[in-house]
Design an enzyme around this catalytic site. Structure first.
Site, PDB file in Angstrom:
ATOM      1  N   SER A   1       5.278  -9.791   7.122  1.00 23.25           N
ATOM      2  CA  SER A   1       5.295  -8.333   7.217  1.00 23.25           C
ATOM      3  C   SER A   1       4.325  -7.868   8.306  1.00 23.25           C
ATOM      4  O   SER A   1       4.649  -7.001   9.128  1.00 23.25           O
ATOM      5  CB  SER A   1       4.922  -7.725   5.864  1.00 23.25           C
TER       6      SER A   1
ATOM      7  N   HIS B   1      -8.700  -0.517   2.914  1.00 31.39           N
ATOM      8  CA  HIS B   1      -8.430  -1.946   3.129  1.00 31.39           C
ATOM      9  C   HIS B   1      -9.759  -2.719   3.118  1.00 31.39           C
ATOM     10  O   HIS B   1      -9.789  -3.913   3.402  1.00 31.39           O
ATOM     11  CB  HIS B   1      -7.727  -2.173   4.470  1.00 31.39           C
TER      12      HIS B   1
ATOM     13  N   ARG C   1      -0.034  -9.255  -2.555  1.00 26.19           N
ATOM     14  CA  ARG C   1       1.329  -9.736  -2.315  1.00 26.19           C
ATOM     15  C   ARG C   1       1.234 -11.196  -1.904  1.00 26.19           C
ATOM     16  O   ARG C   1       0.207 -11.612  -1.343  1.00 26.19           O
ATOM     17  CB  ARG C   1       1.932  -8.897  -1.189  1.00 26.19           C
TER      18      ARG C   1
ATOM     19  N   THR D   1       0.823  -1.220   0.000  1.00 26.35           N
ATOM     20  CA  THR D   1       0.000   0.000   0.000  1.00 26.35           C
ATOM     21  C   THR D   1       0.856   1.269   0.000  1.00 26.35           C
ATOM     22  O   THR D   1       0.612   2.187  -0.795  1.00 26.35           O
ATOM     23  CB  THR D   1      -0.895   0.007   1.265  1.00 26.35           C
ATOM     24  N   THR D   2       1.833   1.327   0.888  1.00 29.35           N
ATOM     25  CA  THR D   2       2.651   2.538   1.034  1.00 29.35           C
ATOM     26  C   THR D   2       3.369   2.858  -0.282  1.00 29.35           C
ATOM     27  O   THR D   2       3.418   4.004  -0.728  1.00 29.35           O
ATOM     28  CB  THR D   2       3.693   2.331   2.162  1.00 29.35           C
TER      29      THR D   2
ATOM     30  N   ARG E   1      10.350  -1.605   6.155  1.00 25.06           N
ATOM     31  CA  ARG E   1      11.158  -2.585   6.886  1.00 25.06           C
ATOM     32  C   ARG E   1      12.227  -3.146   5.959  1.00 25.06           C
ATOM     33  O   ARG E   1      13.359  -2.707   5.961  1.00 25.06           O
ATOM     34  CB  ARG E   1      10.239  -3.682   7.467  1.00 25.06           C
TER      35      ARG E   1
HETATM   36  P1  PAP Z   1      -0.005  -0.959   5.221  1.00 18.98           P
HETATM   37  O1  PAP Z   1      -1.039  -1.966   4.840  1.00 18.98           O
HETATM   38  O2  PAP Z   1       0.138  -0.818   6.705  1.00 18.98           O
HETATM   39  O3  PAP Z   1      -0.171   0.350   4.521  1.00 18.98           O
HETATM   40  P2  PAP Z   1       1.938  -1.792   3.308  1.00 18.98           P
HETATM   41  O4  PAP Z   1       2.546  -0.551   2.811  1.00 18.98           O
HETATM   42  O5  PAP Z   1       0.883  -2.432   2.467  1.00 18.98           O
HETATM   43  O6  PAP Z   1       1.391  -1.570   4.784  1.00 18.98           O
HETATM   44  O7  PAP Z   1       3.055  -2.883   3.528  1.00 18.98           O
HETATM   45  C1  PAP Z   1       4.291  -2.591   4.094  1.00 18.98           C
HETATM   46  C2  PAP Z   1       5.315  -3.412   3.347  1.00 18.98           C
HETATM   47  O8  PAP Z   1       5.678  -2.725   2.122  1.00 18.98           O
HETATM   48  C3  PAP Z   1       6.597  -3.563   4.142  1.00 18.98           C
HETATM   49  O9  PAP Z   1       7.095  -4.841   3.735  1.00 18.98           O
HETATM   50  P3  PAP Z   1       8.126  -5.695   4.619  1.00 18.98           P
HETATM   51  O10 PAP Z   1       7.606  -5.742   6.012  1.00 18.98           O
HETATM   52  O11 PAP Z   1       8.151  -7.041   3.971  1.00 18.98           O
HETATM   53  O12 PAP Z   1       9.428  -5.011   4.485  1.00 18.98           O
HETATM   54  C4  PAP Z   1       7.433  -2.409   3.612  1.00 18.98           C
HETATM   55  O13 PAP Z   1       8.812  -2.562   3.832  1.00 18.98           O
HETATM   56  C5  PAP Z   1       7.085  -2.475   2.136  1.00 18.98           C
HETATM   57  N1  PAP Z   1       7.353  -1.218   1.419  1.00 18.98           N
HETATM   58  C6  PAP Z   1       7.136   0.053   1.837  1.00 18.98           C
HETATM   59  N2  PAP Z   1       7.527   0.930   0.900  1.00 18.98           N
HETATM   60  C7  PAP Z   1       8.019   0.214  -0.137  1.00 18.98           C
HETATM   61  C8  PAP Z   1       8.606   0.570  -1.401  1.00 18.98           C
HETATM   62  N3  PAP Z   1       8.753   1.833  -1.768  1.00 18.98           N
HETATM   63  N4  PAP Z   1       8.994  -0.439  -2.223  1.00 18.98           N
HETATM   64  C9  PAP Z   1       8.843  -1.736  -1.855  1.00 18.98           C
HETATM   65  N5  PAP Z   1       8.313  -2.130  -0.665  1.00 18.98           N
HETATM   66  C10 PAP Z   1       7.901  -1.168   0.179  1.00 18.98           C
END
Ligand code: PAP
Length: 312
Positions: A154, A124, A146, A66-67, A276
């Site tokens: 995650s 969501h 995903r 999402t982010t 992360r």
């Molecule tokens: P949300 O549902 O709380 O908004 P969301 O953004 O969907 O969260 O998911 C966060 C995941 O996207 C994290 O994955 P990880 O825990 O496996 O690392 C986060 O690191 C990843 N993420 C955030 N920004 C990016 C980006 N620019 N490119 C790729 N992955 C990203």
């Protein structure tokens, strides 16, 4: 006379509940699980949100990208967003319907009826609940998913960053059980994904379905496709390249606002918990072979069984 707080209280009491982690429960509404604090907000979204035909809605199950997609869609719609992304977390540039927009008791000022503006929101909420609203107004929806194993891992990390997680970290075994049984915020994961997948096949002109893994392999091609889908194609490749770069994990996670351990007003996790690892396959560092087999069997059943060859 019953006031709105009492109504919310009554609504909570009437919904089925399950333990999620620690002292935290989730409530079930129309077959999907929600954190109690988001139940009234979600009910407001379903009852009060009137999309405009020009609106763009980013839909997703939590922790599926999402982010990243918020930063990409915001940049595509507004073209140059480099400066804004340096100063603002993507969640503040693209408000979430159930969190920032309908999170207050009164209608948020963000909701305007300006027919010329192009509004971008995220949600969501599952298609099974929000689909009628989205379909009736013909707005554009981009859904990201995903693979289930990375999504689970995650979410497990994210949950352990919650303000009140300090006393009781969530054991990974419990997180696996909850994910597989569907008792997860927004869950069942498989139903959420299949709701939007089926809708995207029926209405490809309105719903664009993408996976985190596809975006990771070739973000440039997909950014161009998003822009075409939204009716604002790019003239120059350089513009696309700049957007992909400024929305990359490496660049976004380097901004002070996204490295911050401060908590936003709208969610009990620090800003830095949205960034992360940002890779495909991190679950291999956390899940045992037997768990991977178990989730793959579920995926075969739920996705492959329905003709969606994804997620293993
Ligand atoms: P949300 O549902 O709380 O908004 P969301 O953004 O969907 O969260 O998911 C966060 C995941 O996207 C994290 O994955 P990880 O825990 O496996 O690392 C986060 O690191 C990843 N993420 C955030 N920004 C990016 C980006 N620019 N490119 C790729 N992955 C990203």
């Amino acid at each position: 006379m019953v006031n709105s707080l009492e109504l919310v209280h009554e609504l909570h009491l009437s919904l089925p509940k399950e333990k999620w982690w620690g002292e935290n429960n989730v409530c079930q509404m129309n077959g999907f699980w929600f954190l109690p604090k988001f139940v009234p907000n979600t009910v407001r979204v379903l009852n009060e949100f009137n999309p405009l035909p020009n609106d763009v809605i980013l839909a997703s199950f939590p922790k599926t990208g999402t982010t990243w997609l918020k930063s990409l869609l915001f940049s595509i719609i507004n073209r140059s967003s480099k400066e804004l992304l340096v100063k603002h977390n993507p969640h503040e540039l693209v408000p979430t319907l159930e969190v920032q927009v309908f999170g207050k008791t009164e209608s948020s000022p963000i909701i305007t009826d300006d027919l010329d503006s192009r509004r971008l929101y995220s949600t969501h909420s599952p298609y099974q609940l929000l689909g009628k609203t989205l379909d009736s107004f013909n707005c554009r929806v981009v859904y990201i998913t995903r693979n289930p194993k990375d999504t689970l891992v995650s979410m497990w990390h994210f949950t352990n960053k919650w303000k009140d997680a300090e006393d009781a970290p969530w054991p990974l075994d419990e997180a696996i059980e909850k994910f597989c049984s569907g008792i997860f915020p927004g869950g069942p994961y498989y139903d959420h994904v299949m709701g939007f997948k089926k809708a995207s096949l029926e209405k490809p002109e309105n719903i664009f379905f993408i996976t985190y893994e596809e975006l990771m392999i070739d973000a440039k091609t997909h950014v161009k496709r998003f822009a075409e889908f939204l009716g604002c194609p790019f003239d120059k490749d350089e513009e696309v390249e700049e957007i992909v770069k400024s929305c990359s994990f490496e660049i976004l996670s380097s901004h002070e606002v996204n490295k911050s351990g401060d908590f936003p007003s709208w969610f009990p996790v620090p800003y830095n918990s949205f960034f992360r690892q940002g890779v495909v396959g991190d679950h291999k560092n956390y899940l045992e072979a037997k768990t991977i087999e178990r989730i793959d069997a579920l995926t075969r059943d739920m996705f492959h069984g329905a003709g969606f060859m994804y997620g293993i």
